[in-house]
Design a protein around this motif. Sequence first.
Motif, PDB file in Angstrom:
ATOM      1  N   LYS A 187     120.319  -1.088  -4.774  1.00 57.45           N
ATOM      2  CA  LYS A 187     120.062  -0.237  -3.617  1.00 57.45           C
ATOM      3  C   LYS A 187     118.557  -0.066  -3.389  1.00 57.45           C
ATOM      4  N   THR A 188     118.200   0.079  -2.131  1.00 62.88           N
ATOM      5  CA  THR A 188     116.806   0.317  -1.779  1.00 62.88           C
ATOM      6  C   THR A 188     116.421   1.752  -2.123  1.00 62.88           C
ATOM      7  N   VAL A 189     115.315   1.913  -2.819  1.00 60.07           N
ATOM      8  CA  VAL A 189     114.849   3.250  -3.198  1.00 60.07           C
ATOM      9  C   VAL A 189     113.383   3.413  -2.817  1.00 60.07           C
ATOM     10  N   LEU A 190     112.980   4.655  -2.684  1.00 56.53           N
ATOM     11  CA  LEU A 190     111.601   4.960  -2.321  1.00 56.53           C
ATOM     12  C   LEU A 190     110.663   4.713  -3.501  1.00 56.53           C
ATOM     13  N   VAL A 191     109.386   4.656  -3.197  1.00 62.26           N
ATOM     14  CA  VAL A 191     108.370   4.533  -4.246  1.00 62.26           C
ATOM     15  C   VAL A 191     107.536   5.808  -4.265  1.00 62.26           C
ATOM     16  N   SER A 192     106.778   5.979  -5.324  1.00 65.19           N
ATOM     17  CA  SER A 192     105.975   7.190  -5.471  1.00 65.19           C
ATOM     18  C   SER A 192     104.588   6.850  -6.001  1.00 65.19           C
ATOM     19  N   VAL A 193     103.678   7.777  -5.781  1.00 59.11           N
ATOM     20  CA  VAL A 193     102.325   7.674  -6.338  1.00 59.11           C
ATOM     21  C   VAL A 193     102.041   8.965  -7.097  1.00 59.11           C
ATOM     22  N   PRO A 194     101.177   8.924  -8.103  1.00 56.73           N
ATOM     23  CA  PRO A 194     100.857  10.144  -8.860  1.00 56.73           C
ATOM     24  C   PRO A 194     100.067  11.127  -8.007  1.00 56.73           C
ATOM     25  N   GLN A 195     100.133  12.399  -8.357  1.00 55.76           N
ATOM     26  CA  GLN A 195      99.466  13.418  -7.552  1.00 55.76           C
ATOM     27  C   GLN A 195      97.944  13.296  -7.590  1.00 55.76           C
ATOM     28  N   TYR A 196      97.410  12.548  -8.537  1.00 54.33           N
ATOM     29  CA  TYR A 196      95.961  12.328  -8.605  1.00 54.33           C
ATOM     30  C   TYR A 196      95.557  11.057  -7.851  1.00 54.33           C
ATOM     31  N   PHE A 197      96.456  10.551  -7.009  1.00 58.30           N
ATOM     32  CA  PHE A 197      96.191   9.298  -6.305  1.00 58.30           C
ATOM     33  C   PHE A 197      94.916   9.369  -5.463  1.00 58.30           C
ATOM     34  N   GLY A 198      94.701  10.474  -4.765  1.00 58.91           N
ATOM     35  CA  GLY A 198      93.528  10.589  -3.897  1.00 58.91           C
ATOM     36  C   GLY A 198      92.229  10.425  -4.659  1.00 58.91           C
ATOM     37  N   ALA A 199      92.117  11.124  -5.786  1.00 56.60           N
ATOM     38  CA  ALA A 199      90.906  11.025  -6.600  1.00 56.60           C
ATOM     39  C   ALA A 199      90.764   9.626  -7.184  1.00 56.60           C
ATOM     40  N   GLY A 200      91.895   9.038  -7.603  1.00 57.67           N
ATOM     41  CA  GLY A 200      91.851   7.699  -8.179  1.00 57.67           C
ATOM     42  C   GLY A 200      91.485   6.640  -7.157  1.00 57.67           C
ATOM     43  N   PHE A 201      92.032   6.748  -5.957  1.00 60.19           N
ATOM     44  CA  PHE A 201      91.729   5.776  -4.906  1.00 60.19           C
ATOM     45  C   PHE A 201      90.237   5.783  -4.590  1.00 60.19           C
ATOM     46  N   GLU A 202      89.661   6.968  -4.452  1.00 58.92           N
ATOM     47  CA  GLU A 202      88.239   7.063  -4.132  1.00 58.92           C
ATOM     48  C   GLU A 202      87.374   6.497  -5.252  1.00 58.92           C
ATOM     49  N   ALA A 203      87.817   6.678  -6.504  1.00 53.21           N
ATOM     50  CA  ALA A 203      87.027   6.221  -7.650  1.00 53.21           C
ATOM     51  C   ALA A 203      87.134   4.721  -7.869  1.00 53.21           C
ATOM     52  N   THR A 204      88.099   4.072  -7.227  1.00 55.51           N
ATOM     53  CA  THR A 204      88.331   2.645  -7.465  1.00 55.51           C
ATOM     54  C   THR A 204      88.213   1.851  -6.161  1.00 55.51           C
ATOM     55  N   VAL A 205      89.277   1.783  -5.404  1.00 51.96           N
ATOM     56  CA  VAL A 205      89.275   1.020  -4.150  1.00 51.96           C
ATOM     57  C   VAL A 205      88.202   1.546  -3.199  1.00 51.96           C
ATOM     58  N   GLY A 206      88.073   2.858  -3.136  1.00 49.75           N
ATOM     59  CA  GLY A 206      87.110   3.465  -2.225  1.00 49.75           C
ATOM     60  C   GLY A 206      85.694   2.971  -2.415  1.00 49.75           C
ATOM     61  N   ARG A 207      85.327   2.669  -3.641  1.00 46.07           N
ATOM     62  CA  ARG A 207      83.963   2.196  -3.898  1.00 46.07           C
ATOM     63  C   ARG A 207      83.756   0.781  -3.361  1.00 46.07           C
ATOM     64  N   TYR A 208      84.807  -0.032  -3.378  1.00 48.13           N
ATOM     65  CA  TYR A 208      84.697  -1.373  -2.807  1.00 48.13           C
ATOM     66  C   TYR A 208      84.624  -1.321  -1.281  1.00 48.13           C
ATOM     67  N   LEU A 209      85.215  -0.300  -0.696  1.00 50.83           N
ATOM     68  CA  LEU A 209      85.199  -0.186   0.762  1.00 50.83           C
ATOM     69  C   LEU A 209      83.820   0.184   1.292  1.00 50.83           C
ATOM     70  N   GLN A 210      82.935   0.598   0.417  1.00 49.92           N
ATOM     71  CA  GLN A 210      81.570   0.935   0.823  1.00 49.92           C
ATOM     72  C   GLN A 210      80.672  -0.300   0.917  1.00 49.92           C
ATOM     73  N   LEU A 211      81.176  -1.449   0.452  1.00 49.87           N
ATOM     74  CA  LEU A 211      80.384  -2.681   0.472  1.00 49.87           C
ATOM     75  C   LEU A 211      80.473  -3.335   1.844  1.00 49.87           C
ATOM     76  N   SER A 212      79.344  -3.788   2.364  1.00 44.96           N
ATOM     77  CA  SER A 212      79.349  -4.421   3.688  1.00 44.96           C
ATOM     78  C   SER A 212      79.799  -5.876   3.621  1.00 44.96           C
ATOM     79  N   GLU A 213      79.324  -6.620   2.630  1.00 44.32           N
ATOM     80  CA  GLU A 213      79.691  -8.028   2.477  1.00 44.32           C
ATOM     81  C   GLU A 213      79.948  -8.327   1.004  1.00 44.32           C
ATOM     82  N   PRO A 214      81.138  -8.032   0.516  1.00 40.66           N
ATOM     83  CA  PRO A 214      81.430  -8.261  -0.904  1.00 40.66           C
ATOM     84  C   PRO A 214      81.368  -9.741  -1.273  1.00 40.66           C
TER      85      PRO A 214
END
Length: 231
Positions: A187-214
């Motif tokens: 059966k199809t079921v939903l997925v979840s993220v941890p409640q600290y996802f916002g802080a984690g995203f900014e500390a990881t992916v978010g830092r790469y998004l600040q690069l103009s030409e990676p």
Amino acid sequence: MSASQSRKFAGYLMLLALVISGCSLNGSMNHATSQAKLESYLSQQSQTAEDNIIASFDLYQYLLDRGAVDIWRIQDSNPKDADVAVRFKNDIVAIFYFSNEVGKGSKYGKLMGISVFAAEPDYRPESWDPSATIMKSSSRSEWSRWFNTTSPDDFVNDTRYKEKNEVDHFYSVSPNKIFYTINSAGKTVLVSVPQYFGAGFEATVGRYLQLSEPSFIVDPLDGTNIGGETN
């Protein structure tokens, strides 16, 4: 040491303490700000948490607002796993890996990790099996970095984050045609993220998004304190 030198040394120690304290405070404020940004994407919040789910999270809109220009599923060999690719404006691609295998009694697939790399605009695999999809001639970077999202201290890159914050709850990702997994009953079921996802995203992916030409050759954040594992 003369009285004058003692006063200068004491002043130096006080200044050093203020700098260290300020850095620690800024780090805590950044984490808090990241989580506050995420709050606006939550709905159906409840304190009676089934499977520790305390709210519904519109991850799709959250990613669009962070600069995502394309979001799609990549077929995995295991139907209980879901790989969701997200392309951002600066050619950074993040693969979100969800699994329903962990905690087999859970009704939700859980976010296990995120892989980040750079890729050309035409790089859009729909399966990890080369024989399943005819891919356009396009390339991705020689590097990638993996972030473990199951450990709050690792994901947020703060060795004391778990000590200072609530980390035991999850947000269910708002249902759509992209974010889901298949359970053992098929059966199809939903997925979840941890409640600290916002802080984690900014500390990881978010830092790469600040690069103009990676770079496509070397990880542009290699040698920094970003954490994760580079390949």
